[in-house]
Design a protein around this motif. Structure first.
Motif, PDB file in Angstrom:
ATOM      1  N   SER A 100       7.797   3.174  -6.757  1.00  0.00           N
ATOM      2  CA  SER A 100       6.796   3.653  -5.751  1.00  0.00           C
ATOM      3  C   SER A 100       5.539   3.832  -6.633  1.00  0.00           C
ATOM      4  N   ASN A 101       4.598   3.525  -6.072  1.00  0.00           N
ATOM      5  CA  ASN A 101       3.083   3.385  -6.720  1.00  0.00           C
ATOM      6  C   ASN A 101       2.633   2.340  -7.542  1.00  0.00           C
ATOM      7  N   GLY A 102       3.816   1.104  -7.284  1.00  0.00           N
ATOM      8  CA  GLY A 102       3.336   0.061  -8.127  1.00  0.00           C
ATOM      9  C   GLY A 102       4.108  -1.133  -7.557  1.00  0.00           C
ATOM     10  N   GLU A 103       5.253  -1.005  -7.284  1.00  0.00           N
ATOM     11  CA  GLU A 103       5.977  -2.041  -6.532  1.00  0.00           C
ATOM     12  C   GLU A 103       6.181  -2.121  -5.128  1.00  0.00           C
ATOM     13  N   ASP A 104       5.364  -1.186  -4.456  1.00  0.00           N
ATOM     14  CA  ASP A 104       5.637  -1.012  -2.980  1.00  0.00           C
ATOM     15  C   ASP A 104       4.251  -1.614  -2.383  1.00  0.00           C
ATOM     16  N   GLY A 105       3.136  -2.287  -3.044  1.00  0.00           N
ATOM     17  CA  GLY A 105       2.128  -2.825  -2.304  1.00  0.00           C
ATOM     18  C   GLY A 105       0.832  -1.876  -2.512  1.00  0.00           C
ATOM     19  N   THR A 106       1.034  -0.763  -3.201  1.00  0.00           N
ATOM     20  CA  THR A 106      -0.176   0.009  -3.275  1.00  0.00           C
ATOM     21  C   THR A 106      -1.169  -0.579  -4.453  1.00  0.00           C
ATOM     22  N   ILE A 107      -0.666  -0.671  -5.603  1.00  0.00           N
ATOM     23  CA  ILE A 107      -1.309  -1.239  -6.610  1.00  0.00           C
ATOM     24  C   ILE A 107      -2.096  -2.875  -6.380  1.00  0.00           C
ATOM     25  N   GLN A 108      -1.235  -3.442  -5.474  1.00  0.00           N
ATOM     26  CA  GLN A 108      -1.479  -4.873  -5.130  1.00  0.00           C
ATOM     27  C   GLN A 108      -2.581  -4.789  -4.363  1.00  0.00           C
ATOM     28  N   GLY A 109      -2.577  -3.848  -3.368  1.00  0.00           N
ATOM     29  CA  GLY A 109      -3.858  -3.447  -2.493  1.00  0.00           C
ATOM     30  C   GLY A 109      -5.121  -3.208  -3.279  1.00  0.00           C
ATOM     31  N   LEU A 110      -5.316  -2.576  -4.160  1.00  0.00           N
ATOM     32  CA  LEU A 110      -6.261  -2.166  -4.927  1.00  0.00           C
ATOM     33  C   LEU A 110      -6.687  -3.336  -5.726  1.00  0.00           C
ATOM     34  N   LEU A 111      -5.812  -4.325  -6.225  1.00  0.00           N
ATOM     35  CA  LEU A 111      -6.263  -5.318  -7.003  1.00  0.00           C
ATOM     36  C   LEU A 111      -6.746  -6.456  -6.167  1.00  0.00           C
ATOM     37  N   GLU A 112      -6.281  -6.601  -4.843  1.00  0.00           N
ATOM     38  CA  GLU A 112      -6.673  -7.452  -3.769  1.00  0.00           C
ATOM     39  C   GLU A 112      -8.328  -7.088  -3.387  1.00  0.00           C
ATOM     40  N   LEU A 113      -8.705  -5.905  -3.188  1.00  0.00           N
ATOM     41  CA  LEU A 113     -10.005  -5.437  -3.250  1.00  0.00           C
ATOM     42  C   LEU A 113     -10.729  -5.627  -4.367  1.00  0.00           C
ATOM     43  N   LEU A 114     -10.295  -5.687  -5.497  1.00  0.00           N
ATOM     44  CA  LEU A 114     -11.171  -5.961  -6.737  1.00  0.00           C
ATOM     45  C   LEU A 114     -11.266  -7.547  -6.849  1.00  0.00           C
ATOM     46  N   ASP A 115     -10.491  -8.059  -5.945  1.00  0.00           N
ATOM     47  CA  ASP A 115     -10.574  -9.561  -6.215  1.00  0.00           C
ATOM     48  C   ASP A 115     -10.344 -10.195  -7.548  1.00  0.00           C
ATOM     49  N   ILE A 116      -9.316  -9.424  -8.241  1.00  0.00           N
ATOM     50  CA  ILE A 116      -8.571  -9.970  -9.327  1.00  0.00           C
ATOM     51  C   ILE A 116      -7.381 -10.619  -9.420  1.00  0.00           C
ATOM     52  N   PRO A 117      -7.073 -11.829 -10.115  1.00  0.00           N
ATOM     53  CA  PRO A 117      -5.713 -12.227 -10.037  1.00  0.00           C
ATOM     54  C   PRO A 117      -4.508 -11.435 -10.625  1.00  0.00           C
ATOM     55  N   TYR A 118      -3.416 -11.266 -10.070  1.00  0.00           N
ATOM     56  CA  TYR A 118      -2.454 -10.630 -10.365  1.00  0.00           C
ATOM     57  C   TYR A 118      -1.143 -11.135 -10.397  1.00  0.00           C
ATOM     58  N   VAL A 119      -0.098 -11.055 -11.367  1.00  0.00           N
ATOM     59  CA  VAL A 119       0.943 -11.516 -11.005  1.00  0.00           C
ATOM     60  C   VAL A 119       1.930 -10.746 -10.324  1.00  0.00           C
TER      61      VAL A 119
END
Length: 358
Positions: A100-119
């Motif tokens: 939770s709070n990492g593998e569930d799409g939450t951190i991915q949503g933040l990184l999408e908003l920041l427009d930063i590539p992520y693994v």
């Protein structure tokens, strides 16, 4: 110019410790001639901490824990974004936050908003795969065989425990497994052989989630494959843990250090191809990208069942994922991380072609 690599680890999750183990192994293997590494530790309370650029490779796991202080703690998420993620140059994020709070799409949503590539997987695939209830329904719709299962909510448990128990006994039977819907690393999972154990397992699982899954046990073998890629995923040779117990709990996976791997798994070539094809279908069904580990059961009659998809498989020294790739095509641990980073940049560039105006 070196690429800036932000490594997120820890997190507000019961899998916090697993994340630390993964991050430690990954950081040990990063080629610092190619990357400027910025470890970012998130405490179990959700506080973001950073010492800035990594100057010295940590000698032990404890070195990764950054104690919150005025110097190392961001007073707000905005401070993190301003001071940590705003460095000039090519950059990519490696989220190593399990559960939770990492593998569930939450951190991915933040990184999408920041427009930063992520693994790794995106918002949708991360959320889908972590929720066993939703992912099972989608995989079933795709025609993928799974063990018999039933799902229950916390409200059902409170209002009709007797009916819930009766449903499991009549439709699933013993032995069975009780699992929180949205956790990994075998946390909160119990194997039940009778009603007393079932009641205790349901109570334990509801400590971690408000939905649970009860599955019929498949007697046989558990086979895993590693998947990597975006639109055209690659699948590794299959691997297997040699079981000396009915259920691999958290200690068996991460503490005991006595797991024996068989890679490649000793199975017929036809079964290997079936597993690889089904893994690709499941990967695409859940819209996965970057990486995943797909787990299967083979029963005593040779019937194949998909168990689950893990969108952030462990990278500890006991983990199957990197070893399966090394045995498949010689990819080293460091090379694997770099390939995953390349997939992150490719997906990010592809997303830049999407038009947001008309």
């Amino acid at each position: 110019m070196k690429t800036i690599l932000y490594i997120l680890y820890g997190g507000k999750s019961v899998e916090h410790e697993v994340s630390l183990k993964t991050a430690y192994t990954v950081i040990q293997s990063i080629d610092q001639g190619k990357f400027d590494v910025y470890p970012i530790y998130i405490t179990q309370e959700g506080i973001w901490c950073s010492r800035g650029k990594l100057e010295e490779t940590p000698n032990e796991l404890h070195d990764l824990i950054i104690r919150p202080s005025h110097e190392h703690t961001a007073p707000s998420l905005g401070e993190v974004l301003t001071n940590v993620f705003s460095l000039e140059g090519p950059k990519v994020v490696l989220p190593l936050l399990h559960g939770s709070n990492g593998e569930d799409g939450t951190i991915q949503g933040l990184l999408e908003l920041l427009d930063i590539p992520y693994v790794g997987n995106g918002v949708l695939s991360s959320a889908l795969a972590l929720d066993k209830v939703v992912s099972k329904e989608l995989l079933a719709h795709a025609g993928i065989s799974q063990a018999e299962y039933r799902t229950f909510t916390y409200v059902r448990w409170i209002q009709d425990l007797k009916g819930l128990i009766g449903c499991v006994q009549e439709e699933i039977g013993y032995p069975c497994y009780v699992k929180p819907a949205s956790l990994g690393s075998s946390i909160g999972i119990s194997r039940c052989k009778n009603e007393t154990e079932l009641r205790e397992a349901i109570h334990a699982a509801f400590q971690y989630d408000r939905k649970i899954v009860v599955e019929k046990e498949v007697e046989g073998r558990e086979i895993q494959v590693a998947v990597m890629g975006n639109e055209q995923p690659l699948v590794s040779i299959p691997g297997e843990f040699i079981q000396d117990k009915a259920f691999f709990d958290f200690n068996a996976k991460y503490v005991d250090g006595r797991l024996t791997m068989s890679i490649p798994a000793v199975i017929p070539e036809t079964v290997t191809r079936q597993i690889q094809q089904t893994a690709k279908l499941a990967y695409r069904t859940l819209n996965c990208s970057g990486l995943a580990r797909v787990d299967f059961f083979i029963d005593r009659e040779g019937q194949l069942y998909l168990n689950e998809i893990n969108t952030l498989p462990g990278f500890t020294k006991f983990s199957m994922y990197p070893i399966m790739w090394e045995r498949t095509n010689g990819t080293t641990y460091s090379e694997l991380i770099e390939k995953l980073i390349d997939y992150a940049f490719t997906r990010h560039l592809d997303n830049q072609t999407i038009q947001y105006t008309r």
